[in-house]
Design an enzyme around this catalytic site. Structure first.
Site, PDB file in Angstrom:
ATOM      1  N   HIS B  76       0.847  -1.206   0.000  1.00  0.00           N
ATOM      2  CA  HIS B  76       0.000   0.000   0.000  1.00  0.00           C
ATOM      3  C   HIS B  76       0.881   1.255   0.000  1.00  0.00           C
ATOM      4  CE1 HIS B  76      -2.857   3.069   1.255  1.00  0.00           C
ATOM      5  NE2 HIS B  76      -2.158   3.283   2.354  1.00  0.00           N
ATOM      6  N   ASP B 105       7.899  22.178 -25.635  1.00  0.00           N
ATOM      7  CA  ASP B 105       7.851  20.816 -25.078  1.00  0.00           C
ATOM      8  C   ASP B 105       8.866  20.743 -23.951  1.00  0.00           C
ATOM      9  OD1 ASP B 105       7.727  17.941 -24.713  1.00  0.00           O
ATOM     10  OD2 ASP B 105       6.907  17.817 -26.737  1.00  0.00           O
ATOM     11  N   GLU B 254      12.122  13.010   0.915  1.00  0.00           N
ATOM     12  CA  GLU B 254      11.034  12.424   0.115  1.00  0.00           C
ATOM     13  C   GLU B 254       9.670  13.007   0.525  1.00  0.00           C
ATOM     14  OE1 GLU B 254      10.788  10.478  -2.448  1.00  0.00           O
ATOM     15  OE2 GLU B 254       8.676   9.916  -2.332  1.00  0.00           O
ATOM     16  N   HIS B 302      13.114  10.505  12.763  1.00  0.00           N
ATOM     17  CA  HIS B 302      12.345   9.271  12.551  1.00  0.00           C
ATOM     18  C   HIS B 302      12.847   8.137  13.428  1.00  0.00           C
ATOM     19  CE1 HIS B 302      10.122  10.660   8.973  1.00  0.00           C
ATOM     20  NE2 HIS B 302      11.190  11.394   8.745  1.00  0.00           N
ATOM     21  N   ARG B 449       1.215   0.537  15.578  1.00  0.00           N
ATOM     22  CA  ARG B 449       0.939   0.479  14.147  1.00  0.00           C
ATOM     23  C   ARG B 449       1.393  -0.869  13.600  1.00  0.00           C
ATOM     24  NH1 ARG B 449       5.599   4.346  11.419  1.00  0.00           N
ATOM     25  NH2 ARG B 449       4.561   3.684   9.512  1.00  0.00           N
TER      26      ARG B 449
END
Lengths: 39, 524
Positions: B76, B105, B254, B302, B449
């Site tokens: 997912h 372009d 990211e 994190h 989680r």
């Protein structure tokens, strides 16, 4: 005249694309090399 | 090799049917391909999300076994991030950047074709792993060793797929930077570019800087698994925590790669529907640059719980909090743009406003997570799931939908069904909050989680969350129907489409002709 028909612009496009591609390769190789060195 | 030279000669005759799409070098065709691909991926990833929410509707194991559940969680995320959100933003870039800067372009049209066509192969390879012995990767999208090294036959395929996604992103980014820097129409200086172009320019640099880092990390996983190295294997003297540092050095930028182009979309939409120029254009540019810079120095937030020196904890905590400053500048500027504006609330504006409110909720819970002692409690709980879904769904996905509604008449030549659009908006906005808001409470109450089963005291909020997810999921069928309707016909859109939009893209007819700006337009 369209930008894509201008030889100077074409040259700049090729050069900047090449430099950016080299930057990406350098980051890839550099990070692996740094990890090898730190181990 | 003349990727740049042939762009203006290729239009005389181009093949029809399937070959048109396979061989196209036209930025509008390739933009359409990216957008359709990402729509398909949103539905595939969305079905996976519904499998997850259906399993969590009740405590106990009902529908899937735990290993398959983990595969769903992993796929997912990978499908939504790399297959849904990022290609959708690249699709918008392909369609709109040449139109916005007055270029005929993209600068490297053949590489553009290649960038797109790598993706279907990458995702076929990733998704086919579901049918291999051992199933799909199940260690989460973060691919932490040593867990990820227990993946079955899927492992090399998943690693190769990630390499391909990275190559596609890097080639796309090179194209975007080169186009913006070399092909702006005369008179369009950098500080006259639309904000969407600015945010993509900065995002593309971020991509080139960090995608190779992810590629390096997964290459080292591959050599650990098959070639006897021990980069991340403690048994051979390696360090699994080193992988986390490398992964998040990619992973945090990211997050901004995903959201910065959306900031650009919102900066286009709010001025149009407030009928005022964007407030603080230059501060928006500098705020975008500041966010991009800060994104490189916050990665260890994190991983506060893996252990690090106090000085490092403080550094990463304060640097993370600092991101609230440029982000706050943006929120303030969007609000000030609307102040005393003659606002109307068509569907793009509704999605943009919902973005403003709901992304800010995700931003605030991010600030809570930045606080080290609090994060040690919240880590790996559903609070984190609630946080990043607020940033990604009513943040990134709502922003993308706002962009699709805003530019759909320019792409198809037809106005979309406004009534259906409003239904889609309200069902999505209500569904998304019912899904994700209760997850804050679940996390604060201690629900971890990435688990398929949970203690009975978490049942009520999980029931609510699962019901909300099905409302949100079904609402997206309206979106699909609305897009099909607009492609097939409807009220003819004018060139300007909206009442007072600014930008070169609104000077060409709707639908935008196959070739635009063969002669460079004038910008004052």
């Amino acid at each position: 005249m369209s930008a894509l028909n201008n030889p100077r612009v074409k040259q700049r496009i090729r050069l900047s694309a090449l430099l950016l591609g080299l930057l990406a390769v350098a980051v890839y190789v550099g990070f692996i090399a740094m990890t090898v060195w730190s181990n | 090799m003349s990727m740049a030279t042939d762009a203006s000669h290729h239009h005389a005759a181009h093949p029809g049917g399937l070959m048109r799409w396979v061989t196209t070098t036209n930025h509008k065709d390739i933009g359409t391909l990216y957008l359709l691909f990402s729509l398909a991926m949103f539905f595939i990833g969305g079905v996976m999300a519904l499998v997850i929410r259906a399993e969590l509707f009740q405590p106990g194991l009902q529908l899937v076994n735990p290993d398959f559940y983990n595969q769903m969680v992993t796929l997912h995320a990978l499908v939504m991030i790399f297959g849904g959100v990022m290609p959708a933003a690249v699709g918008l870039a392909n369609w709109m950047i040449p139109l916005m800067i007055g270029a005929p372009d993209m600068a490297l049209p053949r590489m553009n074709n290649w960038s797109f066509w790598i993706l279907p192969f990458a995702f076929s390879m990733l998704l086919v792993t579901l049918f291999l012995p051992g199933g799909a990767p199940a260690a989460g999208w973060t691919l932490y060793p040593p867990l990820v090294l227990q993946t079955g036959d899927a492992f090399p395929l998943a690693i190769f797929a990630i390499h391909l996604m990275g190559m596609s992103s890097i080639m796309g980014s090179i194209n975007i930077i080169v186009t913006i820097l070399n092909m702006r129409t005369p008179g369009m200086t950098l500080l006259k570019m639309p904000m969407f172009v600015w945010t993509w320019l900065i995002t593309a640099y971020l991509l080139i800087a960090v995608m190779p880092v992810l590629a390096g990390a997964v290459t080292m996983l591959l050599t650990d698994q098959f070639f006897g190295t021990s980069f991340f294997q403690a048994a051979g003297g390696g360090d699994p925590v080193l992988f986390q540092h490398i992964f998040w050095f990619f992973g945090h930028p990211e997050v901004y790669i995903i959201i910065l182009p959306i900031f650009g979309v919102i900066s286009e939409i709010i001025p149009t529907f407030a009928r005022k120029p964007l407030f603080g254009y230059e501060s928006m540019v500098f705020a975008t640059g500041s966010i991009a810079f800060l994104s490189f120095i916050v990665w260890a937030h994190h991983m506060f719980t893996v252990g690090m020196p106090l000085a490092a904890q403080l550094f990463f905590m304060f640097s993370t909090m600092l991101i609230a400053v440029p982000t706050g500048v943006k929120i303030f500027n969007w609000t000030a743009t609307m102040w005393r504006g003659a606002m109307t609330f068509e569907t793009p504006m509704l999605f943009a406003l919902a973005f403003l409110f709901l992304f800010t909720i995700g931003g605030f819970s991010g600030l809570m997570l930045a606080i080290v002692p609090a994060d040690i409690q919240y880590h790996d709980s559903y609070f984190v799931v609630a946080h990043f879904h607020y940033v990604l769904v009513p943040g990134a996905v709502f922003g993308l939908m706002a962009g699709v509604y805003y530019w759909l008449p320019k792409w198809t030549g037809h106005m979309y069904d406004e009534r259906l659009g409003k239904w889609h908006f309200w069902l999505s906005a209500i569904g998304v909050n019912i899904t994700f808001f209760p997850q804050h409470f679940l996390g604060l109450a201690g629900m971890p989680r990435r688990i398929p089963d949970y203690a009975v005291q978490f049942t009520d909020f999980n029931v609510v969350s699962s019901l909300g997810s099905f409302v949100f999921g079904i609402a997206q069928l309206l979106f699909l129907w609305l897009i099909i309707k607009a492609i097939r016909g409807g009220v003819q859109a004018t060139a300007a489409v909206w009442e007072s939009p600014t930008g070169l893209e609104w000077t060409v007819p709707s639908p935008a002709p196959y070739h635009t700006f063969d002669e460079a337009p004038e910008v004052q």
